[in-house]
Design a protein around this motif. Structure first.
Motif, PDB file in Angstrom:
ATOM      1  N   VAL A 228       0.822  -0.929  -0.035  1.00  0.00           N
ATOM      2  CA  VAL A 228       0.184   0.044  -0.032  1.00  0.00           C
ATOM      3  C   VAL A 228       0.977   1.247   0.072  1.00  0.00           C
ATOM      4  CG1 VAL A 228      -1.768   1.298   1.366  1.00  0.00           C
ATOM      5  CG2 VAL A 228      -1.960  -1.127   1.026  1.00  0.00           C
ATOM      6  N   ARG A 229       1.852   1.186   0.992  1.00  0.00           N
ATOM      7  CA  ARG A 229       2.922   2.410   0.869  1.00  0.00           C
ATOM      8  C   ARG A 229       3.346   2.743  -0.296  1.00  0.00           C
ATOM      9  NH1 ARG A 229       3.343   4.157   5.977  1.00  0.00           N
ATOM     10  NH2 ARG A 229       4.247   6.354   4.838  1.00  0.00           N
ATOM     11  N   THR A 230       3.791   1.410  -1.005  1.00  0.00           N
ATOM     12  CA  THR A 230       4.543   1.777  -2.399  1.00  0.00           C
ATOM     13  C   THR A 230       3.744   2.145  -3.354  1.00  0.00           C
ATOM     14  OG1 THR A 230       6.134  -0.360  -1.805  1.00  0.00           O
ATOM     15  CG2 THR A 230       5.560   0.479  -4.186  1.00  0.00           C
ATOM     16  N   HIS A 231       2.447   1.812  -3.435  1.00  0.00           N
ATOM     17  CA  HIS A 231       1.462   2.472  -4.183  1.00  0.00           C
ATOM     18  C   HIS A 231       1.260   4.070  -4.140  1.00  0.00           C
ATOM     19  CE1 HIS A 231      -0.041  -0.705  -6.697  1.00  0.00           C
ATOM     20  NE2 HIS A 231       0.055  -1.599  -5.832  1.00  0.00           N
ATOM     21  N   LEU A 232       1.251   4.371  -2.600  1.00  0.00           N
ATOM     22  CA  LEU A 232       1.107   5.678  -2.452  1.00  0.00           C
ATOM     23  C   LEU A 232       2.166   6.692  -2.799  1.00  0.00           C
ATOM     24  CD1 LEU A 232      -1.210   5.540   0.969  1.00  0.00           C
ATOM     25  CD2 LEU A 232      -1.716   6.311  -1.280  1.00  0.00           C
ATOM     26  N   LYS A 233       3.298   6.026  -2.606  1.00  0.00           N
ATOM     27  CA  LYS A 233       4.540   6.691  -2.993  1.00  0.00           C
ATOM     28  C   LYS A 233       4.287   7.087  -4.581  1.00  0.00           C
ATOM     29  CE  LYS A 233       7.950   5.180   0.356  1.00  0.00           C
ATOM     30  NZ  LYS A 233       8.844   4.164   0.519  1.00  0.00           N
ATOM     31  N   HIS A 234       3.870   5.995  -5.405  1.00  0.00           N
ATOM     32  CA  HIS A 234       3.765   6.203  -6.871  1.00  0.00           C
ATOM     33  C   HIS A 234       2.650   7.343  -7.127  1.00  0.00           C
ATOM     34  CE1 HIS A 234       5.062   1.823  -7.642  1.00  0.00           C
ATOM     35  NE2 HIS A 234       6.021   2.568  -7.174  1.00  0.00           N
ATOM     36  N   VAL A 235       1.670   7.466  -6.279  1.00  0.00           N
ATOM     37  CA  VAL A 235       0.358   8.295  -6.366  1.00  0.00           C
ATOM     38  C   VAL A 235       1.056   9.791  -6.042  1.00  0.00           C
ATOM     39  CG1 VAL A 235      -1.809   9.111  -5.496  1.00  0.00           C
ATOM     40  CG2 VAL A 235      -1.278   6.681  -6.053  1.00  0.00           C
ATOM     41  N   PHE A 236       1.481   9.719  -5.061  1.00  0.00           N
ATOM     42  CA  PHE A 236       2.131  11.394  -4.703  1.00  0.00           C
ATOM     43  C   PHE A 236       2.956  11.731  -5.761  1.00  0.00           C
ATOM     44  CE2 PHE A 236       2.074  10.712   0.403  1.00  0.00           C
ATOM     45  CZ  PHE A 236       0.413  10.474   0.309  1.00  0.00           C
ATOM     46  N   TYR A 237       3.834  10.985  -6.372  1.00  0.00           N
ATOM     47  CA  TYR A 237       4.955  11.296  -7.118  1.00  0.00           C
ATOM     48  C   TYR A 237       4.223  11.804  -8.666  1.00  0.00           C
ATOM     49  CZ  TYR A 237       8.309  11.196 -10.970  1.00  0.00           C
ATOM     50  OH  TYR A 237       9.209  11.409 -11.960  1.00  0.00           O
ATOM     51  N   LYS A 238       3.146  11.030  -8.911  1.00  0.00           N
ATOM     52  CA  LYS A 238       2.605  11.349 -10.103  1.00  0.00           C
ATOM     53  C   LYS A 238       1.457  12.319  -9.956  1.00  0.00           C
ATOM     54  CE  LYS A 238       2.156   6.527 -12.036  1.00  0.00           C
ATOM     55  NZ  LYS A 238       1.227   5.505 -12.299  1.00  0.00           N
ATOM     56  N   LEU A 239       0.883  12.662  -8.915  1.00  0.00           N
ATOM     57  CA  LEU A 239       0.187  13.868  -8.797  1.00  0.00           C
ATOM     58  C   LEU A 239       0.712  15.032  -8.046  1.00  0.00           C
ATOM     59  CD1 LEU A 239      -3.094  12.077  -7.553  1.00  0.00           C
ATOM     60  CD2 LEU A 239      -2.244  12.492  -9.837  1.00  0.00           C
ATOM     61  N   SER A 240       2.083  14.897  -7.891  1.00  0.00           N
ATOM     62  CA  SER A 240       2.920  15.922  -7.349  1.00  0.00           C
ATOM     63  C   SER A 240       2.441  16.706  -5.843  1.00  0.00           C
ATOM     64  CB  SER A 240       3.028  17.314  -8.322  1.00  0.00           C
ATOM     65  OG  SER A 240       3.552  16.917  -9.490  1.00  0.00           O
ATOM     66  N   VAL A 241       1.962  15.602  -4.972  1.00  0.00           N
ATOM     67  CA  VAL A 241       1.515  15.933  -3.870  1.00  0.00           C
ATOM     68  C   VAL A 241       2.246  15.434  -2.694  1.00  0.00           C
ATOM     69  CG1 VAL A 241      -0.902  16.101  -4.419  1.00  0.00           C
ATOM     70  CG2 VAL A 241       0.124  13.782  -3.676  1.00  0.00           C
ATOM     71  N   ASN A 242       2.515  15.721  -1.615  1.00  0.00           N
ATOM     72  CA  ASN A 242       3.484  15.249  -0.581  1.00  0.00           C
ATOM     73  C   ASN A 242       2.766  14.525   0.604  1.00  0.00           C
ATOM     74  OD1 ASN A 242       5.688  16.760  -1.618  1.00  0.00           O
ATOM     75  ND2 ASN A 242       4.801  18.579  -0.923  1.00  0.00           N
ATOM     76  N   ASN A 243       1.308  14.724   0.744  1.00  0.00           N
ATOM     77  CA  ASN A 243       0.914  14.082   1.965  1.00  0.00           C
ATOM     78  C   ASN A 243      -0.621  13.613   1.674  1.00  0.00           C
ATOM     79  OD1 ASN A 243      -0.792  16.459   2.497  1.00  0.00           O
ATOM     80  ND2 ASN A 243       1.085  17.255   3.279  1.00  0.00           N
ATOM     81  N   ARG A 244      -1.196  12.941   2.469  1.00  0.00           N
ATOM     82  CA  ARG A 244      -2.756  12.502   2.234  1.00  0.00           C
ATOM     83  C   ARG A 244      -3.475  13.663   1.888  1.00  0.00           C
ATOM     84  NH1 ARG A 244      -1.980   6.704   4.296  1.00  0.00           N
ATOM     85  NH2 ARG A 244      -4.196   6.588   4.431  1.00  0.00           N
ATOM     86  N   ALA A 245      -3.583  14.751   3.006  1.00  0.00           N
ATOM     87  CA  ALA A 245      -4.431  15.885   2.828  1.00  0.00           C
ATOM     88  C   ALA A 245      -4.426  16.429   1.495  1.00  0.00           C
ATOM     89  CB  ALA A 245      -4.167  16.908   3.796  1.00  0.00           C
ATOM     90  N   GLN A 246      -3.293  16.676   1.131  1.00  0.00           N
ATOM     91  CA  GLN A 246      -3.189  17.131  -0.494  1.00  0.00           C
ATOM     92  C   GLN A 246      -3.547  16.166  -1.575  1.00  0.00           C
ATOM     93  OE1 GLN A 246       1.146  18.399  -1.197  1.00  0.00           O
ATOM     94  NE2 GLN A 246       1.113  19.776   0.456  1.00  0.00           N
ATOM     95  N   LEU A 247      -3.526  15.164  -1.215  1.00  0.00           N
ATOM     96  CA  LEU A 247      -4.008  13.880  -2.122  1.00  0.00           C
ATOM     97  C   LEU A 247      -5.502  14.120  -2.316  1.00  0.00           C
ATOM     98  CD1 LEU A 247      -3.948  11.349  -4.112  1.00  0.00           C
ATOM     99  CD2 LEU A 247      -3.575  10.033  -2.037  1.00  0.00           C
ATOM    100  N   ILE A 248      -5.996  14.175  -1.279  1.00  0.00           N
ATOM    101  CA  ILE A 248      -7.454  14.183  -1.121  1.00  0.00           C
ATOM    102  C   ILE A 248      -8.176  15.619  -1.561  1.00  0.00           C
ATOM    103  CG2 ILE A 248      -9.652  14.702   0.552  1.00  0.00           C
ATOM    104  CD1 ILE A 248      -8.079  12.939   2.730  1.00  0.00           C
ATOM    105  N   ARG A 249      -7.374  16.545  -1.465  1.00  0.00           N
ATOM    106  CA  ARG A 249      -7.663  17.964  -2.202  1.00  0.00           C
ATOM    107  C   ARG A 249      -7.682  17.688  -3.747  1.00  0.00           C
ATOM    108  NH1 ARG A 249      -5.233  20.392   2.310  1.00  0.00           N
ATOM    109  NH2 ARG A 249      -3.450  20.611   1.199  1.00  0.00           N
ATOM    110  N   ARG A 250      -6.518  17.031  -4.151  1.00  0.00           N
ATOM    111  CA  ARG A 250      -6.244  16.773  -5.563  1.00  0.00           C
ATOM    112  C   ARG A 250      -7.393  15.993  -6.287  1.00  0.00           C
ATOM    113  NH1 ARG A 250      -5.791  16.568 -10.071  1.00  0.00           N
ATOM    114  NH2 ARG A 250      -3.786  16.067 -11.542  1.00  0.00           N
ATOM    115  N   LEU A 251      -7.835  14.894  -5.650  1.00  0.00           N
ATOM    116  CA  LEU A 251      -8.930  14.150  -6.174  1.00  0.00           C
ATOM    117  C   LEU A 251     -10.346  14.812  -5.949  1.00  0.00           C
ATOM    118  CD1 LEU A 251      -8.141  10.794  -4.179  1.00  0.00           C
ATOM    119  CD2 LEU A 251      -7.470  11.184  -6.563  1.00  0.00           C
ATOM    120  N   ARG A 252     -10.193  15.809  -5.171  1.00  0.00           N
ATOM    121  CA  ARG A 252     -11.742  16.486  -5.380  1.00  0.00           C
ATOM    122  C   ARG A 252     -11.668  17.661  -6.224  1.00  0.00           C
ATOM    123  NH1 ARG A 252     -12.709  16.465   1.307  1.00  0.00           N
ATOM    124  NH2 ARG A 252     -13.150  14.365   1.494  1.00  0.00           N
TER     125      ARG A 252
END
Length: 247
Positions: free
Chosen positions: A223-247
């Motif tokens: 799971v952590r490996t996949h999230l590292k890929h997601v953070f890199y692809k979406l240029s975010v640094n944490n879960r809060a930024q990821l959630i904002r990006r998805l919305r």
């Protein structure tokens, strides 16, 4: 062929996993987690050969550096002295059957790619999916553990036909799940794989990494490996930024 108690328990579990309907990436991740235990391996990597693009795509990996694998995808897969020769064998094969270890360790491929993640002894199998497309299993050990042996090859030979059949089912069988087409479109728009998108949506639902691992029947580290890929692809640094990006 002598099997340990752990191996006699794990082998039927692997065959069961390969018989279950599931997305391709989930299948390979679950398989990788079990295979590393079955074969006393340290790392697992799996790709699908894309004959149109003449490259390996759809990476799934366990206990390897994402940056190192990106280097492989950008450069080393086009300067790889072993994998295409292993792919041509179409059966479980030790890397040392293709090139002597003393010769391999003198190559750029070894020193600037394999050694960076402590990959020393390797074993591959490549199975047909459709036409020239193949799916592969690449298993590696550190130098200290010693090379794979005839029993390891025999175990992988038992698993390989079921692995190929499972990949072909993944390709040929539509999911039919509600919202699946929309999810695929969203993943494509974001540049994510389906598994990365699925995990991202679970993060947005407030699930922890352990809860996600439990729901998807994969390891916490995967799971952590996949999230590292997601953070890199979406240029975010944490879960809060990821959630904002998805919305």
């Amino acid at each position: 062929m002598f099997l340990t108690t752990q191996q006699t328990i794990l082998l039927p579990q692997i065959i069961k996993v390969l018989a279950e309907p599931q997305p391709d990436c989930a299948l390979r991740l679950r398989l990788g987690n079990l295979l590393t235990r079955l074969l006393h391996a340290d790392q697992f990597v799996s790709y699908v050969w894309n004959p149109a693009g003449k490259r390996f795509d759809d990476r799934v990996a366990i206990d390897m550096s994402d940056a190192n694998l990106r280097n492989y995808e950008a450069y080393f897969q086009y300067n790889d002295p072993i994998t295409h020769r292993l792919r041509a064998r179409s059966k479980p094969t030790l890397v040392t059957e293709i090139v002597p270890q003393a010769e391999l360790v003198r190559t750029e491929f070894f020193n600037d790619f394999l050694a960076r993640d402590f990959l020393y002894w390797g074993m591959n199998v490549h199975v047909p999916i459709d036409g020239e497309s193949t799916g592969d299993i690449r298993i590696w050990r550190s130098q200290q553990k010693g090379n794979f042996d005839a029993t390891d090859l025999a175990l992988l030979a038992i698993i390989a036909p079921a692995f190929g059949a499972a990949l072909r089912r993944c390709k040929d069988t539509p999911t039919g799940a509600p919202g699946d087409a929309q999810g695929a479109d969203e993943a494509l728009a974001l540049g994510l794989t389906r598994k990365e998108h699925e995990i991202s949506r679970m993060v947005a639902m407030g699930l922890t990494d352990k809860q996600i691992a439990s729901r998807l029947d994969i390891s916490f580290s995967t799971v952590r490996t996949h999230l590292k890929h997601v953070f890199y692809k979406l240029s975010v640094n944490n879960r809060a930024q990821l959630i904002r990006r998805l919305r």
